[in-house]
Design an enzyme around this catalytic site. Structure first.
Site, PDB file in Angstrom:
ATOM      1  N   HIS A  47      63.401  24.757 115.109  1.00  0.00           N
ATOM      2  CA  HIS A  47      64.200  24.165 114.111  1.00  0.00           C
ATOM      3  C   HIS A  47      64.630  25.411 113.037  1.00  0.00           C
ATOM      4  O   HIS A  47      64.202  25.775 111.933  1.00  0.00           O
ATOM      5  CB  HIS A  47      63.278  23.292 113.290  1.00  0.00           C
ATOM      6  CG  HIS A  47      63.299  21.962 113.936  1.00  0.00           C
ATOM      7  ND1 HIS A  47      62.304  20.983 113.954  1.00  0.00           N
ATOM      8  CD2 HIS A  47      64.345  21.367 114.895  1.00  0.00           C
ATOM      9  CE1 HIS A  47      62.460  19.917 114.699  1.00  0.00           C
ATOM     10  NE2 HIS A  47      63.582  20.079 115.313  1.00  0.00           N
ATOM     11  N   CYS A 102      55.791  24.495 123.513  1.00  0.00           N
ATOM     12  CA  CYS A 102      54.913  25.329 122.892  1.00  0.00           C
ATOM     13  C   CYS A 102      53.577  25.155 124.010  1.00  0.00           C
ATOM     14  O   CYS A 102      53.277  23.790 123.982  1.00  0.00           O
ATOM     15  CB  CYS A 102      54.543  25.223 121.712  1.00  0.00           C
ATOM     16  SG  CYS A 102      53.225  25.986 120.857  1.00  0.00           S
ATOM     17  N   GLU A 132      59.050  16.588 118.636  1.00  0.00           N
ATOM     18  CA  GLU A 132      57.301  16.773 119.209  1.00  0.00           C
ATOM     19  C   GLU A 132      56.990  15.285 119.332  1.00  0.00           C
ATOM     20  O   GLU A 132      56.275  15.018 120.627  1.00  0.00           O
ATOM     21  CB  GLU A 132      56.617  17.572 118.552  1.00  0.00           C
ATOM     22  CG  GLU A 132      55.137  17.967 118.976  1.00  0.00           C
ATOM     23  CD  GLU A 132      54.089  18.550 117.974  1.00  0.00           C
ATOM     24  OE1 GLU A 132      53.027  18.234 118.250  1.00  0.00           O
ATOM     25  OE2 GLU A 132      54.731  19.389 117.330  1.00  0.00           O
ATOM     26  N   SER A 229      62.363  21.218 109.712  1.00  0.00           N
ATOM     27  CA  SER A 229      61.248  21.793 110.206  1.00  0.00           C
ATOM     28  C   SER A 229      59.800  21.125 109.679  1.00  0.00           C
ATOM     29  O   SER A 229      59.803  21.346 108.229  1.00  0.00           O
ATOM     30  CB  SER A 229      61.087  23.286 110.022  1.00  0.00           C
ATOM     31  OG  SER A 229      60.160  23.848 109.845  1.00  0.00           O
ATOM     32  N   SER A 274      59.233  28.796 112.055  1.00  0.00           N
ATOM     33  CA  SER A 274      60.524  29.026 112.987  1.00  0.00           C
ATOM     34  C   SER A 274      61.347  29.891 112.099  1.00  0.00           C
ATOM     35  O   SER A 274      62.545  29.919 112.376  1.00  0.00           O
ATOM     36  CB  SER A 274      61.038  27.444 113.536  1.00  0.00           C
ATOM     37  OG  SER A 274      60.927  26.807 112.689  1.00  0.00           O
TER      38      SER A 274
END
Length: 315
Positions: A47, A102, A132, A229, A274
Site C-alpha cells: 500500500h 508475506c 489481508e 495502509s 510500506s
C-alpha cells in the site's frame, strides 16, 4: 534574513519497510528481470503509491483481478495474501504466477486451516474490506471464518459451541486495541484456542512501540504512509494515545500543512511498513528548509528479519 526557529525531530527506529514489504518489492523487480516487461500484479503489491509508480515505470502492470491478465505473461499476488480461488484460477489458466504473500500472513492462513481441520469455529480479528482480511477469509469456504472488528463485536458473537472456538488476527492491527478484543473473547470463552505465536507481526509491534516513545510530549507526530495502509493509520492512533498533541498521516512532504507546526518545537517522525526511506528523508529536508533542525534517532528495537524469495525466481 529572519532567524529560523529550532525544531527537534525525534526520528523513530524501526520505521518504514518491513521484511515482508522488502521481499514483495524484490519479487516484482526479480520477475521483471527474469521474464521482462510487462509483469502483471494483482492489487497494489504494497500500500504505497510511490512504490507502485516506481514499479510501473519498470514495466509492472497493476490490475484488480486475474481476468485482466493475459495468460502468456507472469502474474504476482500482493503481499497481503489472496483467497485460495485466485491461485486455483491461475493454475486452471496455465499461468505463471508468483505469490508475494508475506510469510507472516501465510502463517495466519495455515493456522486458520488447522483450526478448521480440527473442527473449531474461527474468529478473525481484523478490518472488513482490507485485502489481508479478504485473503484470510478466502482460505476456507464462506461462513467458516467470522470477522470481529471491535470489543462490541466480541461481546455480541454467538458461536455454535462456546467450548470449541479459536481466533486469528490480521497482522497489521493496533496491539493495544487487539489486546482488549482478545481479553473480551478469553473472558467469554475461557477455552478459546489462541495463536501459537502472536499474529500481529513483529514489524507492526516494533513500529508501534517506537511511536509510543516518540509520541510522548510531542507537539506533532507525522506518520508517512498511504491512506489505504492499515499499519500506518494505527501509528497515528498510537501516537495520539501516547500523548502527542497532534498526529497526521501524510503520503509525502508535499502533503504537509505547515500550519500544523505553529508552536511545535518537538516533532515525532516515523513511516509505515510500506513507505520507502526516501520519503522520510524528503520530510526532514523540507523541515530543514524552514527550521533550524536537529535530529534525535530514537531506536527501540533492531530488526534483522529477512525472508527468502520464492524458488520460481531463484531457480
Amino acid at each position: 534574513m529572519t532567524e529560523r526557529r529550532p525544531l527537534i525531530i525525534r526520528l523513530a527506529a524501526p520505521r518504514g519497510f518491513c521484511a515482508g514489504v522488502d521481499r514483495a518489492i524484490q519479487i516484482v523487480e526479480e520477475a521483471l528481470q527474469k521474464w521482462g516487461a510487462p509483469v502483471y500484479v494483482r492489487h497494489e503489491i504494497v500500500h504505497n503509491a510511490h512504490v507502485v509508480s516506481r514499479l510501473e515505470a519498470m514495466g509492472a502492470v497493476f490490475v484488480d483481478e486475474l481476468d485482466e491478465c493475459p495468460e502468456d505473461r507472469p502474474v504476482i499476488f500482493s503481499a497481503h495474501g489472496v483467497p485460495k480461488s485466485v491461485p486455483a484460477e491461475a493454475k486452471s489458466r496455465n499461468m505463471i504466477f508468483v505469490d508475494a504473500t508475506c510469510p507472516l500472513v501465510s502463517k495466519v492462513h495455515v493456522e486458520a486451516e488447522r483450526h478448521d481441520r480440527e473442527g473449531r469455529e474461527i474468529i478473525l480479528i481484523g478490518h472488513a474490506g482490507h485485502p489481508e482480511v479478504i485473503g484470510t477469509m478466502g482460505q476456507l469456504p464462506p461462513g467458516r471464518i467470522h470477522l470481529i472488528e471491535t470489543v462490541e463485536d466480541a461481546e455480541a458473537f454467538q458461536p455454535k459451541d462456546p467450548a470449541n472456538v479459536a481466533f486469528v488476527t490480521q497482522t497489521t492491527l493496533s496491539v493495544d486495541d487487539t489486546a482488549d478484543i482478545v481479553a473480551t473473547l478469553q473472558r467469554r470463552f475461557p477455552g478459546i484456542s489462541t495463536p501459537h505465536k502472536e499474529d500481529i507481526c513483529y514489524a507492526t509491534t516494533n513500529r508501534q512501540e517506537a511511536v509510543k516513545v516518540i509520541g510522548e510530549g510531542t507537539g506533532l507526530v507525522l506518520v508517512i504512509g498511504a491512506e489505504s495502509s492499515s499499519n500506518s493509520k494505527r501509528l497515528v492512533e498510537v501516537a495520539l494515545r501516547a500523548g502527542a498533541d497532534r498526529a497526521e498521516l501524510v503520503a509525502s512532504a508535499d502533503d504537509i500543512d505547515w500550519d500544523w507546526f505553529e508552536g511545535v518545537t518537538l516533532l515525532g517522525l516515523t513511516a509505515g511498513a510500506s513507505a520507502p526511506e526516501d520519503l522520510v528523508q524528503d520530510v526532514i529536508a523540507a523541515c530543514r528548509a524552514r527550521f533550524d533542525v536537529s535530529v534525535q534517532k530514537i531506536e527501540t528495537a533492531r530488526e534483522t528479519v529477512t525472508f527468502k524469495l520464492p524458488r520460481v525466481l531463484t531457480a
